[in-house]
Design a protein around this motif. Structure first.
Motif, short mmCIF file in Angstrom:
data_model
loop_
_atom_site.label_atom_id
_atom_site.label_comp_id
_atom_site.label_asym_id
_atom_site.label_seq_id
_atom_site.Cartn_x
_atom_site.Cartn_y
_atom_site.Cartn_z
N GLU A 1 9.01 -3.19 2.64
CA GLU A 1 10.05 -2.84 1.66
C GLU A 1 9.44 -2.55 0.29
O GLU A 1 9.85 -1.61 -0.41
CB GLU A 1 11.07 -3.98 1.57
CG GLU A 1 12.29 -3.67 0.72
CD GLU A 1 13.17 -2.60 1.32
OE1 GLU A 1 13.98 -2.01 0.58
OE2 GLU A 1 13.05 -2.33 2.55
N ILE A 2 8.43 -3.36 -0.08
CA ILE A 2 7.74 -3.12 -1.36
C ILE A 2 7.06 -1.74 -1.34
O ILE A 2 7.14 -0.98 -2.30
CB ILE A 2 6.69 -4.22 -1.62
CG1 ILE A 2 7.39 -5.57 -1.89
CG2 ILE A 2 5.80 -3.85 -2.80
CD1 ILE A 2 6.44 -6.73 -2.03
N VAL A 3 6.41 -1.43 -0.21
CA VAL A 3 5.71 -0.14 -0.09
C VAL A 3 6.70 1.01 -0.23
O VAL A 3 6.43 2.01 -0.90
CB VAL A 3 4.96 -0.06 1.25
CG1 VAL A 3 4.44 1.35 1.50
CG2 VAL A 3 3.80 -1.05 1.27
N VAL B 1 -0.46 -4.02 -10.96
CA VAL B 1 -1.25 -3.97 -9.73
C VAL B 1 -1.08 -5.31 -9.02
O VAL B 1 -1.45 -6.35 -9.56
CB VAL B 1 -2.75 -3.71 -10.01
CG1 VAL B 1 -3.52 -3.66 -8.69
CG2 VAL B 1 -2.92 -2.41 -10.78
N LEU B 2 -0.49 -5.27 -7.83
CA LEU B 2 -0.30 -6.48 -7.01
C LEU B 2 -1.36 -6.48 -5.92
O LEU B 2 -1.43 -5.55 -5.11
CB LEU B 2 1.10 -6.48 -6.40
CG LEU B 2 1.37 -7.59 -5.37
CD1 LEU B 2 1.28 -8.97 -6.00
CD2 LEU B 2 2.74 -7.39 -4.73
N VAL B 3 -2.21 -7.51 -5.90
CA VAL B 3 -3.31 -7.60 -4.93
C VAL B 3 -3.02 -8.73 -3.95
O VAL B 3 -2.81 -9.87 -4.35
CB VAL B 3 -4.66 -7.85 -5.64
CG1 VAL B 3 -5.78 -7.91 -4.60
CG2 VAL B 3 -4.93 -6.78 -6.67
N LEU B 4 -2.99 -8.42 -2.66
CA LEU B 4 -2.81 -9.41 -1.61
C LEU B 4 -4.12 -9.50 -0.83
O LEU B 4 -4.44 -8.61 -0.03
CB LEU B 4 -1.65 -9.03 -0.69
CG LEU B 4 -0.29 -8.85 -1.37
CD1 LEU B 4 0.78 -8.46 -0.36
CD2 LEU B 4 0.12 -10.11 -2.11
N ASP B 5 -4.86 -10.57 -1.05
CA ASP B 5 -6.16 -10.75 -0.40
C ASP B 5 -5.97 -11.48 0.93
O ASP B 5 -4.98 -12.19 1.13
CB ASP B 5 -7.08 -11.56 -1.31
CG ASP B 5 -8.54 -11.42 -0.92
OD1 ASP B 5 -8.82 -10.69 0.06
OD2 ASP B 5 -9.39 -12.01 -1.60
#
Length: 445
Positions: A28-30, A8-12
């Motif tokens: 691109e990640i999405v 799980v990568l979280v970008l706050d």
């Protein structure tokens, strides 16, 4: 893709990123993301990403502000859990109308309800509407602080981020160190630690505008100017030029801001911190830049070729009018010759006829520039050696760089690295890859 299993990568605070390249990478990640890996974006508004297809296909989910809002029942459970107080049905209806389920507002309210004898008053006076309720709760919490802590917070609110030492330099000196440290390190309501910067703090965004308004109400223009002047002096003493210039300008002291640049200009060039230097200069009003010799010199560095001569002539005119000491005159003229050589270097790529004049300017710069201006002298060696290489004088270019190494070896740092880099460039252009490689290694050492 190389991570096995769930990720799980979280970008706050994603909405704080304005750069389109960042969005391209995340897009691109999405596109490539697949189970059991997930991306979580936390933002204050819709991100600039191509998410619609993911939402339609069910690959993405949205959690909006309404989903996060507390219901009346959840508000009652939270308040009872935190403060031990169970509001009546009428009081709960009033709170729900005022806060509209706002989680942070509910937390602020809980902090104001610590005194059982004051709860009815707080609920009764709480206005309807989230914005009005926020200002009311901020005021309630602020007014409960001791007067000296209120005054201290107001002074700190003039700073984006601060340390105890910076606050000690800016705030009233009579404020006790013990009280200051207690407020910074233990008060989690108004002040928060800055992530990744030990011993640095900031006023929480929720309270910033409130404190700024209070600061305008309670501190007159002279007091605010004094705070910014103290902050500017502190940042200048720490070598943080951009921040020092910003506070001088906030204190309506553009001349002081120009003085900060004059004090640090040579040091920043010696250290190769050109971007920081010109970033600070761009903050100054144009008339202030033109009115001071040091800032006018800086402006020549970034002047386009088509108006370069006029810019140099303006500095020479200022020099004649101010009549500074002889060593200052020589230093300024040496810097002008250096910049003239640099300007000719770009032109000589197309017309080699200017190389003799370029060489003369670079040599004169080395005759005039003071030895403590190591960054400027290194640039003169850099330009002179390249010009000699353009003329086919490789041995003369190497001899020039040997002079530079002998002169700058004691100081080390950026100027010496520039000399080694120049040698690598000269020999790379001559296809002497062994010498170029050795020079690169020396520059990296």
């Amino acid at each position: 893709d190389s991570v096995a299993g769930e990720l799980v990568l979280v970008l706050d605070d994603y909405s704080a990123l304005p750069m389109s390249p960042v969005h391209e990478v995340v897009d691109e990640i999405v596109r490539r993301l697949s189970a059991p890996k997930r991306l979580v974006l936390i933002a204050r508004h819709d991100p600039s990403l191509a998410l619609q297809e993911c939402l339609v296909s069910g690959r993405a989910s949205e959690i909006r502000q309404g989903d996060l809002a507390f219901t009346a029942e959840e508000m009652a459970a939270y308040l009872e859990h935190v403060s031990g107080w169970a509001p009546s049905a009428e009081q709960l209806e009033r709170l729900a109308a005022s806060l509209d389920g706002w989680p942070t507002g509910l937390r602020l309210l809980a902090q104001t309800l610590t005194d059982p004898t004051d709860r009815d008053r707080v609920v009764e006076r709480l206005p309807d509407g989230v914005l009005q309720a926020r200002r009311f709760l901020c005021s309630e919490l602020f007014e409960r602080l001791p007067p000296e802590q209120q005054h201290y917070l107001l002074q700190c609110s003039t700073l984006d981020e601060f340390t105890p030492e910076l606050c000690a330099a800016v705030a009233d000196p009579e404020y006790e160190e013990r009280e200051r440290d207690a407020l910074l390190e233990r008060d989690g309501t108004f002040v928060a630690a800055v992530e990744g910067r030990p011993s640095w703090f900031r006023v929480r965004p929720l309270f910033r505008s409130f404190l700024e308004d209070r600061c305008r109400d309670r501190l007159d223009a002279d007091a605010a100017r004094t705070l910014h002047d103290r902050a500017s002096r502190w940042f200048s003493a720490q070598g943080q030029v951009v921040e020092a210039v910003d506070h001088a300008l906030l204190g309506h002291e553009p001349t002081s801001a120009a003085g900060v640049l004059a004090d640090h200009r040579i040091r920043l060039i010696n250290e190769g911190r050109y971007q920081e230097l010109f970033q600070a200069m761009q903050r100054l009003p144009a008339d202030v830049i033109d009115a001071h010799l040091d800032t006018r010199l800086l402006k020549v560095w970034v002047t386009p070729s088509e108006v370069f001569r006029e810019a140099v002539a303006h500095v020479e005119s200022m020099l004649a009018g101010e009549r500074p000491p002889a060593d200052r005159v020589n230093a300024v003229r040496g810097e002008l010759r250096l910049m003239q050589a640099g300007n000719l270097m770009s032109l000589s790529m197309e017309d080699p006829a200017g190389l003799p004049v370029l060489v003369a300017h670079a040599e004169e710069a080395l005759d005039l520039l003071p030895y403590d201006f190591a960054g400027g002298r290194a640039m003169a060696y850099h330009i002179l050696a390249q010009a000699l290489q353009f003329q086919g004088q490789i041995r003369a270019a190497d001899a020039t760089l040997d002079r530079g190494v002998a002169e700058l070896a004691a100081g080390d740092g950026h100027p010496l690295s520039l000399i080694h880099y120049t040698r690598a460039l000269v020999h790379l252009m001559e296809a002497d890859l062994v010498t170029a490689r050795d020079a690169v290694l020396a520059a990296m050492a």
